[in-house]
Design a protein around this motif. Structure first.
Motif, PDB file in Angstrom:
ATOM      1  N   VAL A  31       0.612  -1.303   0.408  1.00  0.00           N
ATOM      2  CA  VAL A  31       0.087   0.291  -0.236  1.00  0.00           C
ATOM      3  C   VAL A  31       0.571   1.239  -0.001  1.00  0.00           C
ATOM      4  O   VAL A  31       0.858   1.872  -0.463  1.00  0.00           O
ATOM      5  CB  VAL A  31      -0.874   0.003   1.430  1.00  0.00           C
ATOM      6  N   ILE A  32       1.813   0.826   0.980  1.00  0.00           N
ATOM      7  CA  ILE A  32       3.227   1.949   0.719  1.00  0.00           C
ATOM      8  C   ILE A  32       3.075   2.674  -0.404  1.00  0.00           C
ATOM      9  O   ILE A  32       3.471   3.710  -0.892  1.00  0.00           O
ATOM     10  CB  ILE A  32       3.233   2.497   1.909  1.00  0.00           C
ATOM     11  N   THR A  33       3.983   1.923  -0.868  1.00  0.00           N
ATOM     12  CA  THR A  33       4.845   1.906  -2.221  1.00  0.00           C
ATOM     13  C   THR A  33       3.913   2.088  -4.143  1.00  0.00           C
ATOM     14  O   THR A  33       4.442   2.851  -4.667  1.00  0.00           O
ATOM     15  CB  THR A  33       5.488   0.554  -2.799  1.00  0.00           C
ATOM     16  N   ARG A  34       2.127   1.872  -3.087  1.00  0.00           N
ATOM     17  CA  ARG A  34       1.576   2.000  -4.597  1.00  0.00           C
ATOM     18  C   ARG A  34       1.445   3.505  -4.410  1.00  0.00           C
ATOM     19  O   ARG A  34       0.952   4.181  -5.473  1.00  0.00           O
ATOM     20  CB  ARG A  34       0.296   1.035  -4.073  1.00  0.00           C
ATOM     21  N   PHE A  35       0.564   3.999  -3.105  1.00  0.00           N
ATOM     22  CA  PHE A  35      -0.422   5.290  -2.979  1.00  0.00           C
ATOM     23  C   PHE A  35       0.763   6.964  -2.868  1.00  0.00           C
ATOM     24  O   PHE A  35       0.313   7.485  -2.649  1.00  0.00           O
ATOM     25  CB  PHE A  35      -1.238   4.938  -1.812  1.00  0.00           C
ATOM     26  N   VAL A  36       2.104   5.989  -2.178  1.00  0.00           N
ATOM     27  CA  VAL A  36       2.703   7.143  -1.096  1.00  0.00           C
ATOM     28  C   VAL A  36       4.156   6.892  -2.823  1.00  0.00           C
ATOM     29  O   VAL A  36       4.469   8.806  -2.820  1.00  0.00           O
ATOM     30  CB  VAL A  36       3.337   6.289  -0.017  1.00  0.00           C
ATOM     31  N   GLU A  39       4.933   3.513  -6.765  1.00  0.00           N
ATOM     32  CA  GLU A  39       5.659   2.336  -7.733  1.00  0.00           C
ATOM     33  C   GLU A  39       5.050   1.429  -7.114  1.00  0.00           C
ATOM     34  O   GLU A  39       5.866   1.225  -5.971  1.00  0.00           O
ATOM     35  CB  GLU A  39       6.873   3.156  -7.982  1.00  0.00           C
ATOM     36  N   PRO A  40       4.291   0.783  -7.947  1.00  0.00           N
ATOM     37  CA  PRO A  40       3.683  -0.524  -6.675  1.00  0.00           C
ATOM     38  C   PRO A  40       4.618  -1.594  -6.837  1.00  0.00           C
ATOM     39  O   PRO A  40       5.659  -1.349  -7.472  1.00  0.00           O
ATOM     40  CB  PRO A  40       2.456  -1.156  -7.142  1.00  0.00           C
TER      41      PRO A  40
END
Length: 163
Positions: A31-36, A39-40
């Motif tokens: 979730v962090i890599t996708r939304f923050v 880059e998922p």
């Protein structure tokens, strides 16, 4: 047999706790890599899928050990006590047949087929994902045999036996 059950309970319980904690960390990272970072993370999604499948299979084996699975008690309550024991043993035998045929035999076959196939992002054999099936099947069969032995030792249905 009681010693083996307690040991297996402890191993499965700890393993499921570790898998669940790791799954929470993986999904949080995803979730962090996708939304923050926009880059998922590719590896965490696939690894989370593996953890979830393993958690479900080993968690279900653990639930069988605690005799915490769902049961339809109103049908069993209609029988006299001696027949309740026979029904309990029959149920355990049906579960053994399912675990032996589907989880162990089928799981082994699908694991063998998938062993040469590599996962997309992790590049590890997909057989690792399916290897949880026969392993959890063996645990379930052990718990069923343990439950049958309890029924015969106590000469009572499982619902009346304190596990």
């Amino acid at each position: 047999m009681e010693f083996l059950k307690r040991g297996l309970d402890k191993v499965l319980g700890i393993f499921c706790i570790i898998l669940f904690a790791f799954l929470v960390l993986l999904v949080t990272w995803q979730v962090i890599t996708r939304f923050v970072f926009n880059e998922p993370s590719v590896f965490s999604e696939e690894l989370a899928k593996y953890c979830f499948v393993w958690l479900v299979l080993f968690g279900s084996a653990y639930v069988f050990g605690e005799n915490g699975h769902m049961s339809i008690e109103f049908i069993r309550e209609k029988f006299p006590d001696k027949l309740k024991m026979a029904v309990e043993v029959f149920i355990e035998l049906v579960i053994i047949a399912f675990a032996a045929l589907i989880l162990i035999k089928g799981g082994y076959a699908v694991t063998e087929l998938a062993w040469t196939q590599l996962s997309a992002s992790l590049q590890i054999p997909v057989g690792y994902l399916y290897a949880a099936m026969p392993t959890s099947g063996v645990c379930i069969i052990f718990y069923c045999i343990y439950n049958i032995s309890l029924i015969f030792q106590k000469k009572k249905p499982l619902e009346e036996i304190q596990l």
